[in-house]
Design a protein around this motif. Structure first.
Motif, short mmCIF file in Angstrom:
data_model
loop_
_atom_site.label_atom_id
_atom_site.label_comp_id
_atom_site.label_asym_id
_atom_site.label_seq_id
_atom_site.Cartn_x
_atom_site.Cartn_y
_atom_site.Cartn_z
N ILE A 45 0.65 -1.29 0.07
CA ILE A 45 0.08 0.14 0.16
C ILE A 45 0.74 1.28 -0.17
CG2 ILE A 45 -1.73 -1.55 1.20
CD1 ILE A 45 -1.14 0.25 3.55
N PRO A 46 0.14 2.33 -0.31
CA PRO A 46 1.07 3.44 0.37
C PRO A 46 1.61 3.76 0.86
CG PRO A 46 -0.99 4.12 -1.31
CD PRO A 46 -0.87 2.78 -1.20
N ASN A 47 3.40 3.99 1.64
CA ASN A 47 4.16 4.46 2.72
C ASN A 47 2.89 6.15 2.80
OD1 ASN A 47 5.53 5.33 4.50
ND2 ASN A 47 6.92 3.65 3.26
N VAL A 48 2.00 6.00 3.18
CA VAL A 48 1.39 7.31 4.05
C VAL A 48 3.43 7.98 4.81
CG1 VAL A 48 0.01 8.48 4.80
CG2 VAL A 48 -0.33 6.53 4.15
N GLY A 49 3.82 7.52 6.03
CA GLY A 49 4.76 7.99 6.36
C GLY A 49 5.54 9.05 5.40
N LEU A 50 6.10 7.94 4.25
CA LEU A 50 7.07 8.80 3.02
C LEU A 50 6.14 9.95 2.41
CD1 LEU A 50 8.97 5.64 1.71
CD2 LEU A 50 9.80 7.10 3.87
N GLY A 51 5.16 9.90 2.42
CA GLY A 51 4.48 11.22 1.74
C GLY A 51 4.55 12.22 2.83
N TYR A 52 4.19 12.20 4.21
CA TYR A 52 4.15 13.22 5.16
C TYR A 52 5.73 13.43 5.35
CZ TYR A 52 -0.56 12.81 7.07
OH TYR A 52 -1.55 12.73 7.31
N ILE A 53 6.29 13.16 5.00
CA ILE A 53 8.20 13.41 5.14
C ILE A 53 8.48 14.07 3.39
CG2 ILE A 53 9.97 12.72 4.65
CD1 ILE A 53 9.74 10.29 6.76
N ALA A 54 7.64 13.71 2.58
CA ALA A 54 7.83 14.34 1.07
C ALA A 54 7.29 15.87 1.01
CB ALA A 54 7.55 13.44 -0.27
N ALA A 55 5.81 15.73 1.75
CA ALA A 55 5.27 16.97 1.53
C ALA A 55 6.05 18.04 2.55
CB ALA A 55 3.88 16.90 2.50
N SER A 56 6.39 17.87 3.40
CA SER A 56 7.53 18.29 4.75
C SER A 56 9.30 18.93 4.03
CB SER A 56 8.10 17.93 6.21
OG SER A 56 6.73 17.53 6.39
N LEU A 57 9.69 18.03 2.96
CA LEU A 57 10.79 18.96 2.17
C LEU A 57 10.11 19.61 1.53
CD1 LEU A 57 11.99 14.64 1.65
CD2 LEU A 57 13.41 16.58 3.03
#
Length: 487
Positions: free
Chosen positions: A19-31
């Motif tokens: 499934i999509p790794n939501v944690g990485l999605g949040y980190i990408a948004a912060s980056l």
């Protein structure tokens, strides 16, 4: 700085879910907010092996790569790190994820290619690290000490900066769904069974206040529950529906209903929004956090399926687990959910330290009596970060444990008083007795929408009926790869 965020594939072993790794999605948004250029590599979804990812890293102009490390993916993550270091030696490597949070020094020791370990929520840590690396390729320990949730080598040993959680998660940007691309994921969800074919995970809160000894959620995300804004949750679901064709949401919180008021607010907004979505809680909710009024409201809002952590049919074992539920209320709560049209999956644990064979049989008998649509009889797994793990490790009872087998459908640890053969036998008979009932078979057949689901069911059935002996499996890796990490 260009940053590559990697969700690794579990090499040579069964993958529990893709499934999509939501944690990485949040980190990408912060980056992005910090002025950086993130990309997300979903290696499991795209069947990308370490060499493929390393080649992408080498030709993409990335200055930093982050790798998610789950305990049962330890060897796999290490293989990705080795290949990136071999093919792209100039890239700075950081490791994050649950195992990195629980065992950061071990990650540095066993993964020499890794430069930094993120020991908590990464939305603040990784953008700060990326910005510092832009100004100075190898910042010294004094500079790095200003970054929270970071572990790194300094001199002869590892240094860890103070851990802290994000006090208020409401201001966080939504995950970078354009990088996660949820529409490209096949049907390989948490829980196998779904109502719709296009699903996506959503997290509405972080933290768990409960002291269950088999779980490390409170260690990873803190004991205090922090909620998102209910309007933001609904808008994220709308965005997933309109932008990516998602028709089912899986709420991945540790316990969505732990704060009744918050759950009510989310459901009332979903009802007003009338998105036409269905949603489920596959990670589980506590029965003592549910009442009929709330269950009916959640059903009106589109809720149709949930897992519930019952764990044991023995009050004594529940006390050992610090589960803090009463067996007296379990049948009534399960019946209430089923009566309201909710498909209930019961979670049970077999082989908990100190548990007897008779207590395991009591657990199976309870599962057969309850009005459950599905069950999981998990083998007890001493996950790093849990109280049970720390106790067993301190007692010297975790010798020869293979991280690759630290997986709820594998047998990574077995009480000496019970024995592997007896434990396997109880688990096998429990599954056969539950699932070979005509009503259960008919109900499950209505929830299968793809050949992938059939494949998962067959794989897990074969694992239960014909298990491999503990310690027999080893990480195949790449040429010259190390065996699976253990204790």
């Amino acid at each position: 700085m260009k940053v590559l965020l990697i969700d690794p594939k579990r090499l040579g072993l069964e993958t529990y879910l893709i499934i999509p790794n939501v944690g990485l999605g949040y980190i990408a948004a912060s980056l992005r907010r910090g002025g950086h250029e993130p990309e997300i590599c979903s290696a499991a979804r795209d069947s990308l092996f370490p060499t493929h990812v390393a080649e992408r890293a080498a030709r993409g102009g990335f200055g930093l790569a982050g790798i998610t490390v789950f305990t049962s993916y330890f060897s796999s993550a290490a293989a990705y790190a080795r290949e990136i270091r071999r093919l792209a030696p100039g890239i700075v490597l950081a490791a994050g994820g649950p195992h990195a949070i629980f065992e950061p020094q071990e990650v540095l020791e066993r993964m020499p290619e890794v430069d930094y370990v993120v020991t908590g929520e990464g939305e603040e840590t990784l953008p700060l690290l990326a910005s510092m690396l832009e100004g100075e390729r190898r910042p010294d320990g004094e500079a790095l000490s200003a970054i929270p949730n970071l572990c790194f080598r300094d001199g002869g040993g590892a240094v860890a900066t103070p851990r802290r959680v994000i006090a208020d998660i409401k201001p966080l940007d939504l995950p970078a769904w354009d990088l996660l691309e949820p529409h490209r994921f096949g049907l390989y969800p948490n829980g196998i069974f779904t109502m719709k074919k296009k699903i996506a995970p959503v997290v509405t809160s972080r933290g768990c206040p409960y002291p269950c000894t088999f779980c490390g959620a409170g260690t990873a995300m803190g004991k205090k529950v922090r909620h998102r804004d209910p309007d933001s949750v609904v808008e994220e679901m709308r965005h997933l529906r309109d932008g990516y064709g998602i028709r089912e949401i899986h709420v991945m919180d540790d316990n969505f209903t732990v704060d009744r008021g918050f759950a009510v607010e989310v459901c009332e907004r979903l009802i007003r929004a009338d998105l036409g979505l269905v949603w489920a809680c596959p990670s589980g909710i506590r029965l003592d956090c549910l009442d009929e009024e709330l269950a009916r409201l959640m059903r009106r809002a589109g809720w149709y399926s949930t897992s519930v952590g019952i764990e044991s049919g023995s009050s004594r074992v529940l006390e050992l687990m610090k589960k803090r539920i009463s067996l007296d209320e379990v049948p009534g709560k399960v019946e209430m959910l089923a009566r309201n049209g909710v498909r209930v999956t019961g979670f049970f644990i077999l082989g908990f330290p100190g548990e007897t064979l008779e207590e395991m049989r009591r657990t199976v008998r309870l599962a057969l009596k309850l009005r459950l649509a599905r069950v999981n009889f998990f083998n007890f797994t001493p996950f790093p970060g849990s109280e049970a793990y720390r106790r067993l490790k301190d007692e010297g009872r975790l010798r020869n444990v293979n991280y690759d087998e630290m997986y709820i459908h594998s047998l990574s640890w077995c009480p000496d008083s019970v024995g592997e053969k007896a434990l396997r036998s109880i688990q096998r008979r429990a599954y056969v007795r539950f699932y070979m009932r005509p009503g259960i078979i008919l109900g499950l057949s209505r929830e299968i929408h793809s050949l992938t689901q059939v494949k998962i069911i067959i794989q897990r059935a074969l694992r239960i009926l014909f298990p491999r002996a503990r310690g027999r499996r080893r990480f195949p890796g790449l040429p010259g790869a190390k065996p699976a990490a253990g204790l």
